[in-house]
Design a protein around this motif. Structure first.
Motif, PDB file in Angstrom:
ATOM      1  N   ASP A 155       1.100  33.886  -7.629  1.00  0.00           N
ATOM      2  CA  ASP A 155       0.933  34.613  -6.237  1.00  0.00           C
ATOM      3  C   ASP A 155       1.978  34.031  -5.447  1.00  0.00           C
ATOM      4  OD1 ASP A 155      -1.264  35.831  -7.104  1.00  0.00           O
ATOM      5  OD2 ASP A 155      -2.811  34.115  -6.547  1.00  0.00           O
ATOM      6  N   ILE A 156       2.175  32.537  -5.837  1.00  0.00           N
ATOM      7  CA  ILE A 156       3.416  32.030  -4.722  1.00  0.00           C
ATOM      8  C   ILE A 156       4.772  32.540  -5.241  1.00  0.00           C
ATOM      9  CG2 ILE A 156       4.362  29.808  -4.629  1.00  0.00           C
ATOM     10  CD1 ILE A 156       1.791  28.491  -4.850  1.00  0.00           C
ATOM     11  N   GLY A 157       4.971  32.775  -6.463  1.00  0.00           N
ATOM     12  CA  GLY A 157       6.359  33.315  -7.138  1.00  0.00           C
ATOM     13  C   GLY A 157       6.482  34.765  -6.314  1.00  0.00           C
ATOM     14  N   ALA A 158       5.297  35.465  -6.298  1.00  0.00           N
ATOM     15  CA  ALA A 158       5.355  36.810  -5.493  1.00  0.00           C
ATOM     16  C   ALA A 158       5.737  36.652  -4.183  1.00  0.00           C
ATOM     17  CB  ALA A 158       4.043  37.502  -5.581  1.00  0.00           C
ATOM     18  N   GLN A 159       5.415  35.496  -3.431  1.00  0.00           N
ATOM     19  CA  GLN A 159       5.982  35.254  -2.080  1.00  0.00           C
ATOM     20  C   GLN A 159       7.152  35.031  -1.709  1.00  0.00           C
ATOM     21  OE1 GLN A 159       2.800  33.313   0.751  1.00  0.00           O
ATOM     22  NE2 GLN A 159       1.219  33.354  -1.087  1.00  0.00           N
ATOM     23  N   PHE A 160       7.814  34.256  -2.865  1.00  0.00           N
ATOM     24  CA  PHE A 160       9.143  33.987  -2.815  1.00  0.00           C
ATOM     25  C   PHE A 160       9.963  35.145  -3.036  1.00  0.00           C
ATOM     26  CE2 PHE A 160       7.814  29.457  -3.762  1.00  0.00           C
ATOM     27  CZ  PHE A 160       8.795  28.791  -2.655  1.00  0.00           C
ATOM     28  N   SER A 161       9.298  35.964  -3.996  1.00  0.00           N
ATOM     29  CA  SER A 161      10.397  37.199  -4.357  1.00  0.00           C
ATOM     30  C   SER A 161      10.151  38.173  -2.848  1.00  0.00           C
ATOM     31  CB  SER A 161       9.471  37.935  -5.363  1.00  0.00           C
ATOM     32  OG  SER A 161       9.775  37.148  -6.576  1.00  0.00           O
ATOM     33  N   ASP A 162       9.008  38.180  -2.268  1.00  0.00           N
ATOM     34  CA  ASP A 162       8.857  39.194  -0.985  1.00  0.00           C
ATOM     35  C   ASP A 162       9.737  38.382  -0.184  1.00  0.00           C
ATOM     36  OD1 ASP A 162       7.326  40.712  -2.515  1.00  0.00           O
ATOM     37  OD2 ASP A 162       5.347  39.692  -1.697  1.00  0.00           O
ATOM     38  N   ALA A 163       9.826  37.194   0.103  1.00  0.00           N
ATOM     39  CA  ALA A 163      10.861  36.420   1.189  1.00  0.00           C
ATOM     40  C   ALA A 163      12.069  36.746   0.866  1.00  0.00           C
ATOM     41  CB  ALA A 163      10.498  35.017   1.192  1.00  0.00           C
ATOM     42  N   LEU A 164      12.696  36.738  -0.391  1.00  0.00           N
ATOM     43  CA  LEU A 164      13.983  36.935  -0.607  1.00  0.00           C
ATOM     44  C   LEU A 164      14.275  38.342  -0.463  1.00  0.00           C
ATOM     45  CD1 LEU A 164      14.278  34.984  -4.179  1.00  0.00           C
ATOM     46  CD2 LEU A 164      15.361  34.520  -1.866  1.00  0.00           C
ATOM     47  N   ARG A 165      13.456  39.521  -0.625  1.00  0.00           N
ATOM     48  CA  ARG A 165      13.628  40.714  -0.339  1.00  0.00           C
ATOM     49  C   ARG A 165      13.622  41.106   1.109  1.00  0.00           C
ATOM     50  NH1 ARG A 165       9.638  42.305  -2.529  1.00  0.00           N
ATOM     51  NH2 ARG A 165      10.094  42.664  -4.312  1.00  0.00           N
ATOM     52  N   SER A 166      12.781  40.299   1.965  1.00  0.00           N
ATOM     53  CA  SER A 166      12.872  40.354   3.170  1.00  0.00           C
ATOM     54  C   SER A 166      14.426  39.961   3.902  1.00  0.00           C
ATOM     55  CB  SER A 166      11.748  39.700   4.028  1.00  0.00           C
ATOM     56  OG  SER A 166      11.867  39.771   5.348  1.00  0.00           O
ATOM     57  N   TYR A 167      14.603  38.707   3.310  1.00  0.00           N
ATOM     58  CA  TYR A 167      16.024  38.006   3.857  1.00  0.00           C
ATOM     59  C   TYR A 167      16.986  38.985   3.565  1.00  0.00           C
ATOM     60  CZ  TYR A 167      19.357  34.450   4.434  1.00  0.00           C
ATOM     61  OH  TYR A 167      20.537  33.595   4.861  1.00  0.00           O
ATOM     62  N   ALA A 168      17.261  39.719   2.265  1.00  0.00           N
ATOM     63  CA  ALA A 168      18.338  40.783   2.028  1.00  0.00           C
ATOM     64  C   ALA A 168      18.171  42.146   2.848  1.00  0.00           C
ATOM     65  CB  ALA A 168      18.123  41.149   0.619  1.00  0.00           C
ATOM     66  N   ALA A 169      16.934  42.593   3.176  1.00  0.00           N
ATOM     67  CA  ALA A 169      16.804  43.631   4.094  1.00  0.00           C
ATOM     68  C   ALA A 169      17.228  43.371   5.301  1.00  0.00           C
ATOM     69  CB  ALA A 169      15.339  44.213   3.894  1.00  0.00           C
ATOM     70  N   ALA A 170      17.134  42.307   6.074  1.00  0.00           N
ATOM     71  CA  ALA A 170      17.365  41.857   7.374  1.00  0.00           C
ATOM     72  C   ALA A 170      19.113  41.333   7.553  1.00  0.00           C
ATOM     73  CB  ALA A 170      16.592  40.797   7.869  1.00  0.00           C
ATOM     74  N   THR A 171      19.851  41.758   6.409  1.00  0.00           N
ATOM     75  CA  THR A 171      21.105  41.067   6.415  1.00  0.00           C
ATOM     76  C   THR A 171      22.048  41.807   7.818  1.00  0.00           C
ATOM     77  OG1 THR A 171      20.965  40.702   4.340  1.00  0.00           O
ATOM     78  CG2 THR A 171      23.191  40.754   5.088  1.00  0.00           C
ATOM     79  N   PRO A 172      22.582  41.059   8.764  1.00  0.00           N
ATOM     80  CA  PRO A 172      23.336  41.856   9.533  1.00  0.00           C
ATOM     81  C   PRO A 172      24.758  42.182   8.972  1.00  0.00           C
ATOM     82  CG  PRO A 172      22.631  39.628  10.385  1.00  0.00           C
ATOM     83  CD  PRO A 172      22.124  39.745   8.876  1.00  0.00           C
ATOM     84  N   PRO A 173      25.282  42.968   9.485  1.00  0.00           N
ATOM     85  CA  PRO A 173      26.896  43.368   9.047  1.00  0.00           C
ATOM     86  C   PRO A 173      27.539  42.102   9.032  1.00  0.00           C
ATOM     87  CG  PRO A 173      25.970  44.884  10.840  1.00  0.00           C
ATOM     88  CD  PRO A 173      25.023  43.688  10.927  1.00  0.00           C
ATOM     89  N   GLY A 174      28.328  42.143   7.676  1.00  0.00           N
ATOM     90  CA  GLY A 174      29.205  41.072   7.361  1.00  0.00           C
ATOM     91  C   GLY A 174      28.423  39.844   6.928  1.00  0.00           C
TER      92      GLY A 174
END
Length: 224
Positions: free
Chosen positions: A48-67
């Motif tokens: 369960d904790i590992g899934a939250q880390f994966s979701d957080a990394l995905r959210s970080y990548a999706a919110a990447t500003p240009p550059g």
């Protein structure tokens, strides 16, 4: 009578010894079963904790500003995104590893960079669960140790930014030329000129002779 009483006491002692042995075996089995159940619960909590880390990394990548990089340099960047001025969280807190009892995790980095793309437990223990994982953990089947459970951001989460950049270039090309093709610069001449027209001298405009005046108007004197 005395000998019979001694034999009865001997049977009683033997029965007590057997009873104590049985109780000991039952207690040991219960402790072992409890330990297994506790370990299974810890492994499920790790998933369960590992899934939250994966979701957080995905959210970080999706919110990447240009550059900006798509992977965080540290896990603390998931708690407060350093790429934007306002407060933005992708992970509520840094969780404790339920197996080791410490808030320390093994980190997986993007090849050739310092960006984190996954985490794993630092426990060297063997895993009780080696199959029947959920679909998102299908890659864990057959892994013998808990440290081999790698909770990573999927590759698809790293593609939208690159695709957005390609789409931006395509839109820019479309804006420069209708239909998506590169338009040729407009000609400075209104129409094409043939080689014969280039060699021919320019035509002189024809002058019209002045109209003749009537005889009476021509003979009239000019007033001074």
């Amino acid at each position: 009578m005395h000998a019979r009483a001694q034999r009865q006491r001997g049977f009683t002692y033997l029965g007590l010894i057997i009873l104590v042995a049985i109780l000991g075996l039952v207690g040991a089995a219960g402790l072992k079963m409890g330990s297994l159940l506790q370990r299974q619960a810890a492994e499920q909590e790790l998933l369960d904790i590992g899934a939250q880390f994966s979701d957080a990394l995905r959210s970080y990548a999706a919110a990447t500003p240009p550059g900006q990089p798509q992977q965080p340099p540290t896990l603390s960047a998931l708690l407060r995104d350093p790429r934007v001025p306002q407060l933005r969280r992708h992970l509520r807190k840094l969780y404790v590893d339920p197996i080791t009892g410490r808030a320390e995790w093994g980190l997986l980095y993007q090849p050739g960079s310092n960006g984190i793309i996954g985490v794993h437990s630092l426990s060297p223990d063997a895993a009780l669960k080696i199959g029947n994982f959920e679909a998102r953990f299908a890659g864990f089947d057959g892994k013998a140790r808990l440290s081999e459970w790698h909770f990573m951001v999927d590759a698809q989460a790293l593609q939208p930014t690159a695709q957005a950049g390609e789409a931006g270039l395509a839109n820019a090309s479309d804006a420069l030329s209708p239909g998506g093709a590169t338009a040729a610069p407009p000609s400075l001449l209104p129409k094409s000129i043939s080689a014969q027209q280039e060699d021919a001298p320019p035509e002189m405009p024809q002058l019209q002779a002045p109209a003749e005046l009537p005889a009476d108007e021509a003979a009239a004197p000019v007033p001074r």
